[in-house]
Design an enzyme around this catalytic site. Structure first.
Site, PDB file in Angstrom:
ATOM      1  N   LYS A   1       0.814  -1.212   0.000  1.00 15.43           N
ATOM      2  CA  LYS A   1       0.000   0.000   0.000  1.00 15.43           C
ATOM      3  C   LYS A   1       0.850   1.266   0.000  1.00 15.43           C
ATOM      4  CE  LYS A   1      -1.392   1.619   3.777  1.00 15.43           C
ATOM      5  NZ  LYS A   1      -1.975   1.926   5.086  1.00 15.43           N
ATOM      6  N   THR A   2       1.901   1.294   0.822  1.00 16.83           N
ATOM      7  CA  THR A   2       2.733   2.495   0.917  1.00 16.83           C
ATOM      8  C   THR A   2       3.359   2.828  -0.431  1.00 16.83           C
ATOM      9  OG1 THR A   2       3.224   1.972   3.224  1.00 16.83           O
ATOM     10  CG2 THR A   2       4.662   3.562   2.128  1.00 16.83           C
TER      11      THR A   2
ATOM     12  N   ASP B   1      -5.377   7.997   3.168  1.00 14.41           N
ATOM     13  CA  ASP B   1      -4.886   6.669   3.531  1.00 14.41           C
ATOM     14  C   ASP B   1      -5.717   6.130   4.696  1.00 14.41           C
ATOM     15  OD1 ASP B   1      -3.330   4.418   3.553  1.00 14.41           O
ATOM     16  OD2 ASP B   1      -1.606   5.343   4.527  1.00 14.41           O
ATOM     17  N   GLU B   2      -5.754   4.816   4.854  1.00 10.02           N
ATOM     18  CA  GLU B   2      -6.526   4.148   5.914  1.00 10.02           C
ATOM     19  C   GLU B   2      -7.971   4.655   5.925  1.00 10.02           C
ATOM     20  OE1 GLU B   2      -5.285   1.693   7.348  1.00 10.02           O
ATOM     21  OE2 GLU B   2      -3.120   1.941   7.536  1.00 10.02           O
TER      22      GLU B   2
ATOM     23  N   GLN C   1      -9.676  -4.429   7.767  1.00  9.27           N
ATOM     24  CA  GLN C   1      -8.811  -3.918   8.832  1.00  9.27           C
ATOM     25  C   GLN C   1      -9.435  -2.722   9.550  1.00  9.27           C
ATOM     26  OE1 GLN C   1      -4.397  -4.081   8.049  1.00  9.27           O
ATOM     27  NE2 GLN C   1      -5.091  -4.275   5.926  1.00  9.27           N
TER      28      GLN C   1
ATOM     29  N   ARG D   1       0.183  -9.329  11.178  1.00 16.39           N
ATOM     30  CA  ARG D   1       1.408  -8.609  11.555  1.00 16.39           C
ATOM     31  C   ARG D   1       2.630  -9.505  11.369  1.00 16.39           C
ATOM     32  NH1 ARG D   1      -0.260  -4.545  10.162  1.00 16.39           N
ATOM     33  NH2 ARG D   1      -1.989  -5.860   9.503  1.00 16.39           N
TER      34      ARG D   1
END
Length: 762
Positions: free
Chosen positions: A36-37, A221-222, A252, A603
């Site tokens: 994503k980044t 973002d998010e 998420q 994670r």
């Protein structure tokens, strides 16, 4: 840096489609570990190059300030001439816009941002006036309710109080006085930053038109964690909802308790007509085993975007499941596995222990300390929460905003000046009589009322001179040094600290704040005074948990705090029903709990341990709950170890069996998996002897437990734990036991006759 984030590695087809999308709104679905980044960075670079605007015309909202800083740094490296002044969290961007348009917003340009400590201090002052103690009402519960009202656009006033009863009516009264306190201090809290900006844009076509013209593109973002105010801000800033890119993952979304609304990402296509959707379907972080296990768990949720995610890494080891007898044995197990990990060449700094609630951390911390395994705990206070830092920042805040009554009250007798509670009361009265008086004037009036000089005139002079220098552009470091010298704060700390270790720790905190102020650089835009900018950075930094700094230490944190992080090895402990998931009344509560478990699993890069206990002592009581039902969602061929509630199948022969999984750890004694046992009452709460455990289907010979459905759903108030809702109730004659879910998310079983409960409604 992962493969998905390296600029040397070509974008995959889905990433490229998201980056090169040209016209109209865009939703990028980015599951965990999908790069994503990289997509956000490349998308922003493509938009900047296409627009020729140099980056100044882009409004980019990130979930954390750390992410905003990294994004700006990477863009600047790739495009040396690019400037991205409008990259930050929603709160930091809103604060900047409110200072820019402070006149139309009806604010002072030097308004203070109250952090959590300031908000609590203001509520405590209101409670003191009403003769209410912390034992009667938890100030944090008041602040949570005020936050809910603000985010629901419910203003304070007599009309609100009249509609409510009991404690809630007093909360409404406190809300009204809280807002008056903020206004007197010319301050805003975190919720106000968004609320005031959205209100300004809604009523001022000139301001909203200017900003729509300025911002060529909105990138968020998010996006799954946006709340209604943030979503409304996006719509108000966008041009007919066409110049918007949002990136996120509905699987998420774990911040419903903060007001996040998952329907924003689910309804993006309806709210932004013509939107294109791109799914990033490759996982670069975790092994196929972990990806498959996590995908199987989250697939049980309804109303989600269907996703098929493929892992890029090679085949990994099984997910390891372990049943332990107690939380202490579970902690010892974590230590054993960490030793095995380091003996095999693993780094402690690449391991994390995740848990649902903070209360679960203590046994882990004790075991790691006894085993000599270094660790750090994310969140739970930190450098900026220390009293020395808060004292010195209060001096600076009064210099920046001489109307800040809360900060003035804090420093009145720090260092000691002989000013006690009576002086504080006089100061409060003077502030009410002269609401427009600045801090130096109030201090001089207080000195006259006391008819003695003392050190108050010196304090008034320090604040007046410091305020003048701050408005002239003096740097925070210089002003802070002036405070330290003229108040002899270091000498006072040394005299007040009798323990050498404590003294050194407190003085080091002072030195660290000096280093932080020295490292601070003013805004390159020059649109804010250095001191105001520094204090704003500090206030907004306190909104976020501390960032991990492993230094070769094991990370301990809640699952919520782990969001956005990744580790080679992850332990998720406490996987029992009633802990994960915490049971709520709504099916959507269970869905969010499942998303939380999915976040915890994803994670891990290479190794994932999942453990649960037969009995666990938590919040002072011993409980026995079955394993989390989420564990049964993992296909048996992906796991190794203890299988909950079903016969153990043959392990998939294609999965390697690593050395540290071959050791035959002792099996846990006790009941068969999945059987629920009775709650063992806390001796401090229940005076009679706890009932003996009975076989399923047979009654306790001393007590008969009858369910009491008429209690379920009642709102109650506990003098220590605050407000809560009764989730279940039983009457083992002659006593009533109630299971209450409190506002902190914890469920507790209490004996009603000794719990001192107040019924709020029903």
């Amino acid at each position: 840096m992962s493969l998905s984030e390296s600029p040397e590695i070509p974008l995959n087809p889905e990433q490229e489609a998201a980056v090169l999308h040209e016209g109209g709104p865009l939703l990028v679905l980015a599951p965990a570990g999908s790069g994503k980044t990289r997509v956000v960075i490349e998308r922003l670079i493509a938009l900047i190059e296409r627009s020729g605007a140099g980056g100044e015309g882009f409004f980019v909202a990130t979930f954390t300030r750390k992410a905003a800083g990294e994004l700006s740094e990477r863009i600047t490296r790739r495009i040396p001439g690019a400037r991205l002044p409008w990259v930050g969290t929603f709160h930091s961007l809103s604060a900047r816009l409110l200072r820019r348009f402070s006149g139309p917003a009806g604010l002072s340009p030097d308004f203070t941002i109250f952090d959590a400590g300031d908000q609590k201090a203001l509520v405590r002052e209101i409670m003191r006036r009403h003769r209410i103690s912390d034992e009667d009402v938890n100030p944090q519960d008041v602040l949570r309710q005020i936050g809910r009202w603000k985010n629901a656009r419910q203003g304070p006033g007599p009309a609100l109080a009249q509609r409510l009863f009991g404690t809630n009516r007093w909360f409404a009264t406190c809300y009204e006085e809280y807002e008056k306190g903020l206004e007197a201090s010319r301050a805003l809290d975190y919720d106000d930053l968004l609320l005031r900006l959205v209100a300004l844009l809604g009523r001022s076509p000139e301001v909203s038109g200017e900003l729509r013209k300025q911002f060529h593109h909105i990138l968020v973002d998010e996006y799954q964690d946006t709340n209604p105010l943030q979503e409304e801000l996006i719509r108000l800033l966008s041009r007919n909802r066409t110049n918007v890119t949002v990136v996120g993952d509905d699987d998420q979304s774990i911040y419903q308790f903060r007001g996040a609304d998952i329907t924003h990402i689910r309804s993006f296509a309806e709210n932004y007509p013509g939107a294109r959707r791109v799914l990033l379907s490759r996982n670069y972080r975790s092994t196929p085993t972990i990806v498959s296990a996590a995908s199987s768990v989250i697939a049980r949720n309804g109303k989600r975007y269907e996703k098929e995610v493929q892992a890029v890494r090679g085949t990994g080891v099984p997910v390891f499941l372990k049943e332990l007898s107690t939380e202490d044995v579970e902690a010892e197990y974590v230590c054993r596995m960490l030793r095995e990990w380091t003996r095999g060449g693993g780094r402690l700094g690449e391991s994390a222990v995740l848990f649902r609630t903070h209360a679960q951390a203590l046994p882990i911390e004790k075991a790691l300390s006894l085993a000599g395994i270094p660790f750090y705990r994310k969140g739970g206070g930190g450098f900026l929460e220390g009293r020395e830092v808060k004292d010195l920042l209060a001096y600076l805040r009064v210099m920046a905003n001489p109307y800040d009554r809360v900060s003035l009250s804090r420093i009145l007798n720090v260092p000691a000046r002989g000013q006690g509670e009576k002086a504080q009361e006089i100061l409060r009265r003077l502030g009410e009589i002269q609401p427009g008086a600045m801090a130096p004037e109030l201090l001089e009036r207080l000195a006259l009322e006391q008819r003695r000089g003392g050190s108050l005139p010196e304090l008034a002079a320090l604040l007046r001179e410091g305020g003048d220098r701050a408005r002239s552009g003096e740097l925070p470091r210089t002003l802070l040094e002036e405070v330290l010298v003229r108040t002899d704060y270091r000498g006072w700390v040394s005299m007040a600290s009798h323990d050498l270790e404590e003294r050194e720790k407190r003085l080091e905190a002072v030195s660290e704040l000096l280093r932080m102020s020295e490292a601070f650089s003013p805004s390159p835009e020059g649109d804010r005074l250095p001191l105001s900018s520094f204090l704003e950075e500090i206030a907004l930094a306190q909104q976020e948990p501390g960032n991990p700094d492993d230094g070769g230490r094991v990370a301990l944190m809640t699952i919520h705090q782990s969001k956005g992080l990744e580790f080679d090895q992850v332990f998720v402990v406490g996987l029992e029903d009633q802990i994960l998931p915490l049971r709520g009344k709504s099916p959507t509560d269970i869905e969010e709990e499942r998303r939380l478990f999915y976040v915890a699993m994803t994670r891990a890069r290479f190794r994932l341990h999942l453990s649960w206990c037969q009995t666990r002592r938590i919040y002072g009581r011993t409980h026995s709950h079955p394993p989390s039902p989420f564990l049964r969602d993992i296909p048996p061929h992906l796991v190794e170890g203890d299988i909950p509630s079903v016969a153990r199948p043959e392990r998939d022969a294609s999965l390697p069996r690593p050395r540290d999984f071959r050791r035959p750890w002792p099996e846990s004694p006790g009941r068969p998996p999945g059987r629920r046992e009775a709650v063992v009452p806390d001796r401090a709460m229940v005076s009679q002897k706890a009932p003996a455990r009975t076989e399923p289907g047979r009654s306790d010979p001393e007590k008969v437990r009858a369910r009491r459905p008429e209690w379920i759903g009642r709102k109650v108030l506990h003098p220590r734990f605050g407000p809560g809702e009764v989730m279940d109730a039983f009457s083992p004659d002659p006593d009533l036991e109630v299971v209450i879910r409190f506002s902190d998310g914890a469920s507790r079983t209490l004996l009603a006759r000794v719990a001192n409960l107040t019924i709020l409604e029903g």
